[in-house]
Design a protein around this motif. Structure first.
Motif, PDB file in Angstrom:
ATOM      1  N   LYS A  52       0.850  -1.185   0.000  1.00  0.00           N
ATOM      2  CA  LYS A  52       0.000   0.000   0.000  1.00  0.00           C
ATOM      3  C   LYS A  52       0.886   1.235   0.000  1.00  0.00           C
ATOM      4  O   LYS A  52       1.967   1.242   0.586  1.00  0.00           O
ATOM      5  CB  LYS A  52      -0.915   0.007   1.224  1.00  0.00           C
ATOM      6  N   ARG A  60       2.529   4.859   0.741  1.00  0.00           N
ATOM      7  CA  ARG A  60       2.792   5.576   1.997  1.00  0.00           C
ATOM      8  C   ARG A  60       1.724   6.640   2.242  1.00  0.00           C
ATOM      9  O   ARG A  60       1.319   6.881   3.383  1.00  0.00           O
ATOM     10  CB  ARG A  60       4.179   6.234   1.948  1.00  0.00           C
ATOM     11  N   TRP A 120      -1.462   5.296   3.857  1.00  0.00           N
ATOM     12  CA  TRP A 120      -1.293   4.566   5.116  1.00  0.00           C
ATOM     13  C   TRP A 120      -1.022   5.550   6.246  1.00  0.00           C
ATOM     14  O   TRP A 120      -0.098   6.363   6.187  1.00  0.00           O
ATOM     15  CB  TRP A 120      -0.140   3.570   4.991  1.00  0.00           C
ATOM     16  N   ASP A 137       5.042   3.039   9.534  1.00  0.00           N
ATOM     17  CA  ASP A 137       5.445   2.520   8.229  1.00  0.00           C
ATOM     18  C   ASP A 137       5.887   1.062   8.307  1.00  0.00           C
ATOM     19  O   ASP A 137       5.750   0.320   7.320  1.00  0.00           O
ATOM     20  CB  ASP A 137       6.576   3.364   7.647  1.00  0.00           C
ATOM     21  N   ARG A 179       3.010  -1.163   7.418  1.00  0.00           N
ATOM     22  CA  ARG A 179       2.341  -0.990   6.127  1.00  0.00           C
ATOM     23  C   ARG A 179       2.332  -2.321   5.371  1.00  0.00           C
ATOM     24  O   ARG A 179       3.386  -2.889   5.073  1.00  0.00           O
ATOM     25  CB  ARG A 179       3.043   0.106   5.318  1.00  0.00           C
ATOM     26  N   ASN A 215      -0.590  -4.650  -0.799  1.00  0.00           N
ATOM     27  CA  ASN A 215      -1.912  -4.438  -1.370  1.00  0.00           C
ATOM     28  C   ASN A 215      -2.347  -5.716  -2.104  1.00  0.00           C
ATOM     29  O   ASN A 215      -1.682  -6.754  -2.015  1.00  0.00           O
ATOM     30  CB  ASN A 215      -1.925  -3.211  -2.290  1.00  0.00           C
TER      31      ASN A 215
END
Length: 301
Positions: free
Chosen positions: A163, A165, A168, A172, A175, A178
């Motif tokens: 996904k 940055r 989100w 991090d 994260r 996807n």
């Protein structure tokens, strides 16, 4: 004019060590190669076959060798492709040096192969039917001169598509992948299996662990988390991590980030490769020397 048809296939020069009672001192282990007889063509050749729909050629090579000979193998140093004419076009066959793994089952004749033989290089040269197979044998013999047929394997992998940055809001490190990245992660399992990977190491970032979790689960092994492979790292730490992996005999895969890749390749001693999400390279090395680097994956189409 009709367009020339291109047919792809994959296989391997399968080898094993076999003790020889007549060997000289210091040469108690000899290399034997496997050749297969196909009754349909009445020929002697190396095991190979065509890919299934959507199958990568590395996975094809391992599957076809198993189906034709009953042997489990792992791929190592790549060998030159062979190209020859067939009815309606050309056939290109990708080959690897392939080492047997696990116990050898008794060979059972099948629809493709009715006999296999383990032979020395000279015997193989006499048995092989086709010139292109003899040329492949010569390429393997050159590798053996440098003991490059016995390389260790390290696969360097960039995490799959994550996904963005911008979309989100959390940490991090958390994260995730996807939808595209999740599909990419699943396609890695047969590729990593083809090279016999047994050790799985990842940056602590979720997008990295999710990339190789399906494979670790498939081979029932632990996923090792190494902070030294994160984006927030130093070259000295990366170098220590990679050096430890290069020292191990087990084929390994490491999953990391694009900013960290140049340090990874520097530590390995290979030229930097700009990998896209989910892409990797296979580094074949021996005693600290890189013998070959190839892309992870050879699409059949």
């Amino acid at each position: 004019m009709a367009r020339e048809q291109l047919t792809t296939a994959a296989g391997g020069v399968v080898w094993r060590h076999r003790a020889s009672p007549s060997s000289e001192p210091g040469d108690s282990r000899r290399v034997e190669l496997l050749v297969a007889h196909r009754p349909r063509y009445d020929d002697w050749t190396f095991p190979k076959g065509k890919p299934e729909t959507g199958e990568d050629l590395a996975a094809t090579a391992v599957r076809e060798i198993a189906e034709e000979t009953g042997l489990r193998v792992r791929l190592s140093h790549p060998l030159p492709d062979t190209t020859y004419r067939i009815a309606g076009g050309r056939k290109v066959v990708s080959y690897w040096s392939a080492r047997t793994i696990g116990p050898e089952e008794k060979f059972k004749p099948n629809g493709e192969v009715d006999e296999i033989r383990w032979v020395r290089t000279g015997e193989a040269r006499k048995l092989l039917t086709y010139k292109h197979d003899v040329e492949l044998l010569d390429a393997f013999a050159e590798l053996r001169e440098d003991k490059a047929h016995r390389t260790r394997t390290l696969i360097v992998l960039r995490h799959a598509k994550a996904k963005s940055r911008d979309s989100w809001s959390g940490d991090d490190l958390d994260r995730p992948l996807n939808g595209v990245g999740t599909k990419q992660a699943k396609t890695l399992t047969p590729l990593l299996s083809a090279y016999g990977v047994r050790r799985v190491v990842s940056s602590p970032a979720v997008r990295c662990t999710q990339t190789i979790e399906p494979f670790a689960h498939d081979i029932k092994t632990f996923l090792e988390i190494d902070d030294r492979l994160s984006e927030d790292t130093r070259f000295a730490d990366v170098n220590r991590s990679v050096s430890a992996m290069l020292d191990r005999k087990k084929p390994a895969v490491l999953c990391t980030h694009r900013p960290t890749l140049p340090w990874i390749f520097d530590a390995v001693g290979a030229d930097t490769v700009d990998l896209k999400p989910g892409e990797g390279v296979v580094v074949h090395h021996r005693r600290g020397v890189v013998m070959a680097v190839e892309p992870l994956g050879r699409p059949s189409a």
